[in-house]
Design an enzyme around this catalytic site. Structure first.
Site, short mmCIF file in Angstrom:
data_model
loop_
_atom_site.label_atom_id
_atom_site.label_comp_id
_atom_site.label_asym_id
_atom_site.label_seq_id
_atom_site.Cartn_x
_atom_site.Cartn_y
_atom_site.Cartn_z
N TYR A 145 0.82 -1.21 0.00
CA TYR A 145 0.00 0.00 0.00
C TYR A 145 0.86 1.27 0.00
O TYR A 145 0.42 2.31 -0.48
CB TYR A 145 -0.91 0.02 1.24
CG TYR A 145 -2.24 -0.64 1.04
CD1 TYR A 145 -2.32 -1.98 0.72
CD2 TYR A 145 -3.43 0.07 1.18
CE1 TYR A 145 -3.55 -2.60 0.56
CE2 TYR A 145 -4.65 -0.53 1.02
CZ TYR A 145 -4.72 -1.87 0.71
OH TYR A 145 -5.94 -2.47 0.54
N LYS A 196 3.19 -15.14 2.11
CA LYS A 196 3.51 -15.98 0.96
C LYS A 196 5.03 -16.17 0.99
O LYS A 196 5.75 -15.67 0.11
CB LYS A 196 3.04 -15.31 -0.34
CG LYS A 196 1.56 -15.45 -0.59
CD LYS A 196 1.11 -16.84 -1.02
CE LYS A 196 1.50 -17.13 -2.46
NZ LYS A 196 1.10 -18.52 -2.85
N ASP A 229 -2.83 -17.92 0.59
CA ASP A 229 -3.84 -18.53 -0.29
C ASP A 229 -4.51 -19.71 0.41
O ASP A 229 -5.73 -19.90 0.33
CB ASP A 229 -3.24 -18.94 -1.65
CG ASP A 229 -2.00 -19.81 -1.52
OD1 ASP A 229 -1.41 -19.89 -0.43
OD2 ASP A 229 -1.61 -20.42 -2.54
N ASP A 253 -6.38 -7.07 3.87
CA ASP A 253 -7.51 -6.42 3.20
C ASP A 253 -8.43 -7.50 2.63
O ASP A 253 -9.64 -7.47 2.83
CB ASP A 253 -6.97 -5.51 2.09
CG ASP A 253 -8.07 -4.78 1.36
OD1 ASP A 253 -8.99 -4.29 2.03
OD2 ASP A 253 -8.01 -4.71 0.12
N ASP A 257 -12.17 -9.16 4.26
CA ASP A 257 -13.44 -9.10 3.51
C ASP A 257 -14.06 -10.49 3.43
O ASP A 257 -15.26 -10.67 3.60
CB ASP A 257 -13.21 -8.59 2.07
CG ASP A 257 -13.56 -7.12 1.92
OD1 ASP A 257 -13.38 -6.37 2.91
OD2 ASP A 257 -14.01 -6.72 0.84
C1 IPM Z 1 -10.48 -1.32 3.74
C2 IPM Z 1 -10.74 -0.69 2.41
C3 IPM Z 1 -9.61 0.29 2.11
C4 IPM Z 1 -8.35 -0.54 1.95
C5 IPM Z 1 -9.84 1.20 0.89
C6 IPM Z 1 -11.14 1.96 1.01
C7 IPM Z 1 -8.69 2.14 0.70
O1 IPM Z 1 -10.89 -1.65 1.43
O2 IPM Z 1 -10.38 -0.59 4.74
O3 IPM Z 1 -10.40 -2.55 3.79
O4 IPM Z 1 -8.04 -1.05 0.87
O5 IPM Z 1 -7.63 -0.67 2.94
MG MG Z 2 -10.89 -3.64 2.16
#
Ligand code: IPM
Ligand code: MG
Length: 368
Positions: A145, A196, A229, A253, A257
């Site tokens: 990032y 990884k 993975d 990230d 999710d």
């Molecule tokens: C998160 C989001 C952010 C990220 C975006 C909005 C920049 O996806 O907080 O997980 O990628 O970190």
């Molecule tokens: Mg995210």
């Protein structure tokens, strides 16, 4: 050096449904101020697309300095299609990334808890997810990032090259691993570290450093290493094998999710981004729902405020040393779910569909 001001809470509602859900948090903070005589000082500012529209930048210096001196930041969400085509430095997300990086909020705690009232909302079988309680600790200020060099540059034969760099140093790895080990000790005492290491040197370093820290200071915690993975696969196959997962910025990230959807309800999951404690024991921190700005449902009064409200419970616990109040707030959320109240995103047959503000009010009435 800008000092952290005790009990100063900065609300940054942002874009989309952010303002609607943060309004409910504000009601709750005010309730604690009025009824429990807690002296939280609240301030509110623009950040993200709404800041760009007004000031031409996703975060002004003024707001950034306010953030620096706040003990707690409650963020709603940033971004939306309106701002998709802006140049990179003006995008709403840059505000979020700047706050994370400059405030040094390196440890991102993302719990994935399957609420018993909502087991059926998951796309996985109830027996796979019921009772699920995972904590993902995502490194938040390093890795791909923020690594340099980065950019898009022209190369030969009219082609272009996009560049991002994935780097980690020993101290970046150990400080976040320490957060994971400390959390595990208060939970089921298990850490899974994901990287990884089979393809990336930075991943190999990650594994070595976590292992060494474990041997030196955390032998009592059960540690395992897993390729990222494989972790993605295991999260679907048997998520309850995990307690605390610690991983880098990008894998965190994605894995967070994925883990959030095991619970069936993005609208319920909070998060905390924590910095290091200074010598006076002060710490900067930002709390936000993980659901994002959801522009498609913004302004309709149907967004679920629970993730934001539970984010405030995390603030009570991690920043404000008010564990009892955090328990009370979390219990109030459970109580309204038990009463069958549901916002649209988690609505099911036989339940009572409730608006954003009615959900906030119901939680407040349970606090009484
Ligand atoms: C998160 C989001 C952010 C990220 C975006 C909005 C920049 O996806 O907080 O997980 O990628 O970190
Ligand atoms: Mg995210």
């Amino acid at each position: 050096m800008i000092k952290v001001k005790k009990r100063k809470i900065l609300l940054l509602p942002g874009d989309g449904i952010g303002p609607e859900v943060i309004l409910e948090v504000k009601k709750i903070i005010n309730w604690f101020n009025d009824k429990k005589s807690l002296d939280f000082e609240i301030d509110q500012e623009l950040v993200g697309g709404c800041s760009y529209d007004k000031h031409g930048t996703p975060i002004t210096d003024e707001v950034f300095y306010k953030a620096l001196e706040s003990e707690v930041i409650m963020l709603g969400a940033v971004g939306g299609p309106t701002w998709d085509n802006l140049e990179f430095s003006k995008k709403p997300e840059r505000a979020l990334l700047k706050l994370r990086k400059e405030l040094k909020l390196f440890a991102n705690l993302r719990p994935a808890i399957c609420f018993k009232q909502l087991v059926d909302a998951s796309t996985l079988k109830p027996e796979v997810v019921s009772g699920l309680d995972i904590m993902i600790v995502r490194e938040l200020t390093g890795g791909i990032y923020f690594g340099e060099p980065r950019g898009i540059k022209p190369i030969e034969n009219g082609e272009r090259k996009g560049i991002n760099t994935h780097t980690y140093t020993t101290s970046e790895i150990t400080r976040v691993a320490r957060v994971a080990f400390d959390l595990a000790r208060k939970r089921s005492n298990k850490v899974t570290s994901c990287e990884k290491s089979n393809v990336m040197e930075a991943g190999q370093l990650w594994k070595e450093e976590v292992k060494e820290l474990h041997e030196k200071e955390y032998k009592d915690v059960e540690l395992s290493h897993m390729l990222a993975d494989n972790c993605a696969m295991q999260l679907l196959r048997n998520p309850k094998q995990f307690d605390v997962i610690v991983t880098d910025n990008l894998f965190g990230d994605m894995l967070s999710d994925q883990a959030s959807m095991l619970t069936g309800s993005l609208g319920l999951l909070p998060s905390a981004s924590l910095g290091a404690k200074n010598k006076d024991g002060e710490m900067r921190a930002m709390y936000e729902p993980i659901h994002g700005s959801a522009p498609d449902i913004a302004g309709q009064g149907i967004a679920n405020p629970i993730a934001s409200i539970l984010s405030f419970a995390m603030a009570l616990r991690y920043s404000l040393d008010l564990d009892k109040e955090a328990d009370v707030l979390e219990k109030a959320v459970q109580d309204v779910l038990n009463d069958g109240l549901r916002t649209k995103d988690i609505m099911s047959e036989g339940m009572k569909e409730t608006s954003t503000s009615a959900m906030g009010d119901a939680i407040i009435s349970k606090l009484q």
